[in-house]
Scaffold this motif. Structure first.
Motif, PDB file in Angstrom:
ATOM      1  N   THR A  76       0.748  -1.266  -0.688  1.00 32.81           N
ATOM      2  CA  THR A  76       0.274  -0.437  -0.031  1.00 32.81           C
ATOM      3  C   THR A  76       0.724   0.969  -0.198  1.00 32.81           C
ATOM      4  O   THR A  76       2.103   1.245   0.076  1.00 32.81           O
ATOM      5  CB  THR A  76      -0.875   0.191   1.420  1.00 32.81           C
ATOM      6  N   ALA A  77       0.374   2.001  -0.478  1.00 29.63           N
ATOM      7  CA  ALA A  77       1.044   3.954  -0.507  1.00 29.63           C
ATOM      8  C   ALA A  77       1.572   3.915   0.868  1.00 29.63           C
ATOM      9  O   ALA A  77       2.538   4.200   1.174  1.00 29.63           O
ATOM     10  CB  ALA A  77      -0.105   4.650  -0.722  1.00 29.63           C
ATOM     11  N   GLU A  78       0.685   3.385   2.420  1.00 30.38           N
ATOM     12  CA  GLU A  78       1.047   3.529   3.655  1.00 30.38           C
ATOM     13  C   GLU A  78       1.978   3.373   3.527  1.00 30.38           C
ATOM     14  O   GLU A  78       3.250   3.383   4.251  1.00 30.38           O
ATOM     15  CB  GLU A  78      -0.090   3.791   4.447  1.00 30.38           C
ATOM     16  N   THR A  79       1.863   1.704   3.294  1.00 33.26           N
ATOM     17  CA  THR A  79       3.614   0.891   3.468  1.00 33.26           C
ATOM     18  C   THR A  79       4.528   1.697   3.475  1.00 33.26           C
ATOM     19  O   THR A  79       5.730   1.246   3.792  1.00 33.26           O
ATOM     20  CB  THR A  79       3.029  -0.614   3.389  1.00 33.26           C
ATOM     21  N   ILE A  80       4.618   1.873   2.166  1.00 33.17           N
ATOM     22  CA  ILE A  80       5.800   2.186   1.067  1.00 33.17           C
ATOM     23  C   ILE A  80       5.988   3.766   1.989  1.00 33.17           C
ATOM     24  O   ILE A  80       7.724   3.639   1.786  1.00 33.17           O
ATOM     25  CB  ILE A  80       5.475   2.138  -0.080  1.00 33.17           C
ATOM     26  N   ASP A  81       5.450   4.607   1.770  1.00 30.07           N
ATOM     27  CA  ASP A  81       5.894   5.731   2.643  1.00 30.07           C
ATOM     28  C   ASP A  81       6.739   5.408   4.101  1.00 30.07           C
ATOM     29  O   ASP A  81       7.304   6.154   4.092  1.00 30.07           O
ATOM     30  CB  ASP A  81       4.835   6.821   3.338  1.00 30.07           C
ATOM     31  N   ARG A  82       6.245   4.565   4.676  1.00 27.29           N
ATOM     32  CA  ARG A  82       6.757   4.645   6.041  1.00 27.29           C
ATOM     33  C   ARG A  82       8.075   3.673   5.805  1.00 27.29           C
ATOM     34  O   ARG A  82       8.656   4.246   6.658  1.00 27.29           O
ATOM     35  CB  ARG A  82       5.993   2.938   7.103  1.00 27.29           C
ATOM     36  N   PHE A  83       8.624   2.583   4.869  1.00 30.39           N
ATOM     37  CA  PHE A  83       9.592   2.282   4.759  1.00 30.39           C
ATOM     38  C   PHE A  83      10.240   3.423   4.061  1.00 30.39           C
ATOM     39  O   PHE A  83      11.355   3.773   4.700  1.00 30.39           O
ATOM     40  CB  PHE A  83       9.392   0.725   3.523  1.00 30.39           C
ATOM     41  N   TYR A  84      10.032   3.993   3.309  1.00 31.09           N
ATOM     42  CA  TYR A  84      10.929   5.663   2.762  1.00 31.09           C
ATOM     43  C   TYR A  84      11.399   6.035   4.104  1.00 31.09           C
ATOM     44  O   TYR A  84      12.634   6.510   4.276  1.00 31.09           O
ATOM     45  CB  TYR A  84      10.229   5.951   1.424  1.00 31.09           C
ATOM     46  N   LYS A  85      10.167   6.603   4.540  1.00 34.17           N
ATOM     47  CA  LYS A  85      10.303   7.684   6.492  1.00 34.17           C
ATOM     48  C   LYS A  85      11.311   6.786   6.928  1.00 34.17           C
ATOM     49  O   LYS A  85      12.610   6.696   7.610  1.00 34.17           O
ATOM     50  CB  LYS A  85       9.307   7.949   7.086  1.00 34.17           C
ATOM     51  N   LEU A  86      11.186   5.604   7.454  1.00 35.12           N
ATOM     52  CA  LEU A  86      12.123   4.922   7.597  1.00 35.12           C
ATOM     53  C   LEU A  86      13.613   4.583   7.315  1.00 35.12           C
ATOM     54  O   LEU A  86      14.598   5.002   8.161  1.00 35.12           O
ATOM     55  CB  LEU A  86      11.938   3.278   8.593  1.00 35.12           C
ATOM     56  N   ALA A  87      13.639   4.482   6.588  1.00 34.77           N
ATOM     57  CA  ALA A  87      15.041   4.541   5.756  1.00 34.77           C
ATOM     58  C   ALA A  87      15.763   6.242   6.180  1.00 34.77           C
ATOM     59  O   ALA A  87      17.044   6.179   6.142  1.00 34.77           O
ATOM     60  CB  ALA A  87      14.686   3.784   3.911  1.00 34.77           C
TER      61      ALA A  87
END
Length: 115
Positions: A76-87
């Motif tokens: 989902t877009a939310e999961t991808i955003d979380r992944f990029y934010k953590l990185a």
């Protein structure tokens, strides 16, 4: 040297041509405001794409990691955003964050670390 038994395909073409006429004029196009009004009256959805705000470019320094394999995952877009934010917060490459996440998952499951 023509063959007398062979028919000439162009001998009678002028007499057998069909009668051509001009095309009828196209009808006037419907005004855009009329199309919008009719679409709203009949509840037609818009076909215009939803403009999403593009993700800003990541400002991580380029360095060689030895990672040369690609992994594509649907999320989902939310999961991808979380992944990029953590990185970005950890200032690591996406592959490094994936390795850290897998290590943590294996450790919490009691499987030990990587071998």
């Amino acid at each position: 040297m023509s063959n007398p038994t062979r028919a000439n395909p162009f001998a009678d073409t002028a007499a057998t041509l069909p009668a051509f006429s001009t095309k009828p004029k196209a009808s006037q196009p419907v005004a855009a405001d009329q199309v919008e009004r009719i679409a709203q009256e009949h509840n037609f959805p818009s076909r215009q794409p939803v403009k999403e705000k593009p993700r800003p470019p990541r400002r991580i320094a380029r360095h060689r990691t030895g990672r040369n394999q690609q992994l594509n995952v649907k999320a989902t877009a939310e999961t991808i955003d979380r992944f990029y934010k953590l990185a970005d917060q950890r200032r690591v490459a996406l592959g490094e964050l994936l390795e850290q996440a897998l290590d943590a998952l294996e450790k919490s499951a009691g499987q030990g670390g990587t071998e």
